[in-house]
Design an enzyme around this catalytic site. Structure first.
Site, PDB file in Angstrom:
ATOM      1  N   ARG A  50       0.825  -1.127  -0.053  1.00 22.44           N
ATOM      2  CA  ARG A  50      -0.067   0.116  -0.154  1.00 22.44           C
ATOM      3  C   ARG A  50       0.858   1.316   0.157  1.00 22.44           C
ATOM      4  O   ARG A  50       1.830   1.339   0.998  1.00 22.44           O
ATOM      5  CB  ARG A  50      -0.802  -0.081   1.159  1.00 22.44           C
ATOM      6  CG  ARG A  50      -1.773   1.339   1.349  1.00 22.44           C
ATOM      7  CD  ARG A  50      -2.893   1.319   0.566  1.00 22.44           C
ATOM      8  NE  ARG A  50      -3.926   2.309   0.739  1.00 22.44           N
ATOM      9  CZ  ARG A  50      -3.660   3.565   0.495  1.00 22.44           C
ATOM     10  NH1 ARG A  50      -2.465   4.032  -0.119  1.00 22.44           N
ATOM     11  NH2 ARG A  50      -4.473   4.532   0.834  1.00 22.44           N
ATOM     12  N   GLU A  58     -11.474   6.198  -5.176  1.00 24.91           N
ATOM     13  CA  GLU A  58     -11.889   4.559  -5.119  1.00 24.91           C
ATOM     14  C   GLU A  58     -12.624   4.397  -6.393  1.00 24.91           C
ATOM     15  O   GLU A  58     -12.761   5.039  -7.287  1.00 24.91           O
ATOM     16  CB  GLU A  58     -13.088   4.709  -4.085  1.00 24.91           C
ATOM     17  CG  GLU A  58     -12.665   4.591  -2.684  1.00 24.91           C
ATOM     18  CD  GLU A  58     -11.766   3.638  -2.216  1.00 24.91           C
ATOM     19  OE1 GLU A  58     -12.098   2.503  -2.548  1.00 24.91           O
ATOM     20  OE2 GLU A  58     -10.821   3.785  -1.364  1.00 24.91           O
ATOM     21  N   ARG A  92      -0.383  -5.558   5.561  1.00 22.55           N
ATOM     22  CA  ARG A  92       0.130  -5.304   4.134  1.00 22.55           C
ATOM     23  C   ARG A  92       1.066  -4.130   4.685  1.00 22.55           C
ATOM     24  O   ARG A  92       0.818  -3.279   5.545  1.00 22.55           O
ATOM     25  CB  ARG A  92      -1.074  -4.258   3.332  1.00 22.55           C
ATOM     26  CG  ARG A  92      -1.622  -5.362   2.381  1.00 22.55           C
ATOM     27  CD  ARG A  92      -2.551  -4.423   1.369  1.00 22.55           C
ATOM     28  NE  ARG A  92      -3.430  -3.436   2.294  1.00 22.55           N
ATOM     29  CZ  ARG A  92      -3.986  -2.748   1.537  1.00 22.55           C
ATOM     30  NH1 ARG A  92      -4.497  -2.792   0.253  1.00 22.55           N
ATOM     31  NH2 ARG A  92      -4.919  -1.639   2.292  1.00 22.55           N
TER      32      ARG A  92
END
Ligand SMILES: [Zn+2]
Length: 248
Positions: A50, A58, A92
């Site tokens: 990320r 989005e 992540r």
């Protein structure tokens, strides 16, 4: 004595481990969206990354596809160096990402392909500046007059109703006042346009809200400081002049 020595050692190790950032080097084999990519590491394992300090639109938002496209151009197939800043709740890696000399996170914001994720990287001046410039130039997602930050969109924010009466202020649900120059004007969730904010509302620190730039609080302080300096220097200058006279 040995106890305090041990404490110092423990502290030192703790600080050292904080300073030792994990760096991953691998090939970018997948781009999921404008702020997530996958690296294939030398041992053939893969690591989802990320991007640190940025938030891309989005999927359901405008400019999401362009953002993904841009990240693909910047990173896909290239050797990537990822400096892991922390891990998110899914485990992540959240990382600063470099393709050669290119700072990928910064490039995404500079091109108007992503927002500076200010709550996670509040001290990143480069990202903040890049975003200000991109917004001023109306690059990428800033072509829309009031784009919605992805983090607001995830909370359910949708474009505001038109400002029918051209009210100068936008007050958010939590009572934060933004003026028309602010990037948050007319964007945040469940806000309202108004001509007269309430006394309980507070001004946005970014745009100043109802505080106009003509009367900021800084110059007053600077003036006072300058006055004190001058008053302090004046006797010294006089004394110097007197001394020169006396010698002459
Ligand atoms: Zn504001």
């Amino acid at each position: 004595m040995t106890d305090s020595l041990r404490t110092i050692l423990i502290l030192f190790t703790a600080v050292a481990s904080l300073l030792r950032a994990e760096t991953l080097v691998g090939q970018c084999t997948h781009v999921a969206d404008g702020d997530t990519l996958t690296l294939t590491l030398p041992d053939k394992s893969s690591e989802k990354i990320r991007l640190y300090g940025i938030d891309a639109p989005e999927k359901q938002q405008e400019y999401a596809e362009e953002a993904k496209q841009r990240l693909t151009e910047l990173a896909s197939g290239k050797e990537i160096r990822a400096v892991v800043m922390n891990r998110d709740r899914y485990g992540r890696a959240v990382a600063k990402v470099y393709a050669g000399k290119t700072d990928v996170c910064l490039a995404m914001v500079s091109g108007g392909c992503a927002w500076h994720y200010v709550i996670y990287a509040p001290l990143d001046v480069d990202l903040a500046e890049a975003e200000t410039l991109a917004a001023a130039q109306k690059w990428g997602l800033w072509q829309h007059s009031h784009p919605i930050p992805p983090w607001e969109f995830r909370k359910g924010a949708r474009p505001a109703k038109p400002n029918e009466h051209n009210h100068p202020y936008w007050v958010t649900e939590s009572g934060r006042i933004h003026n028309a120059r602010c990037k948050y004007f007319g964007t945040t969730q469940n806000g309202r346009y108004t001509a007269q904010p309430q006394a309980s509302d507070s001004n946005c620190r970014l745009c100043g809200g109802t505080v106009t730039s003509e009367s900021p609080s800084f110059p007053t302080w600077w003036n006072i400081l300058l006055l004190i300096l001058l008053l302090g220097l004046l006797p010294l200058i006089l004394l110097r002049l007197l001394l020169i006279r006396a010698r002459g």
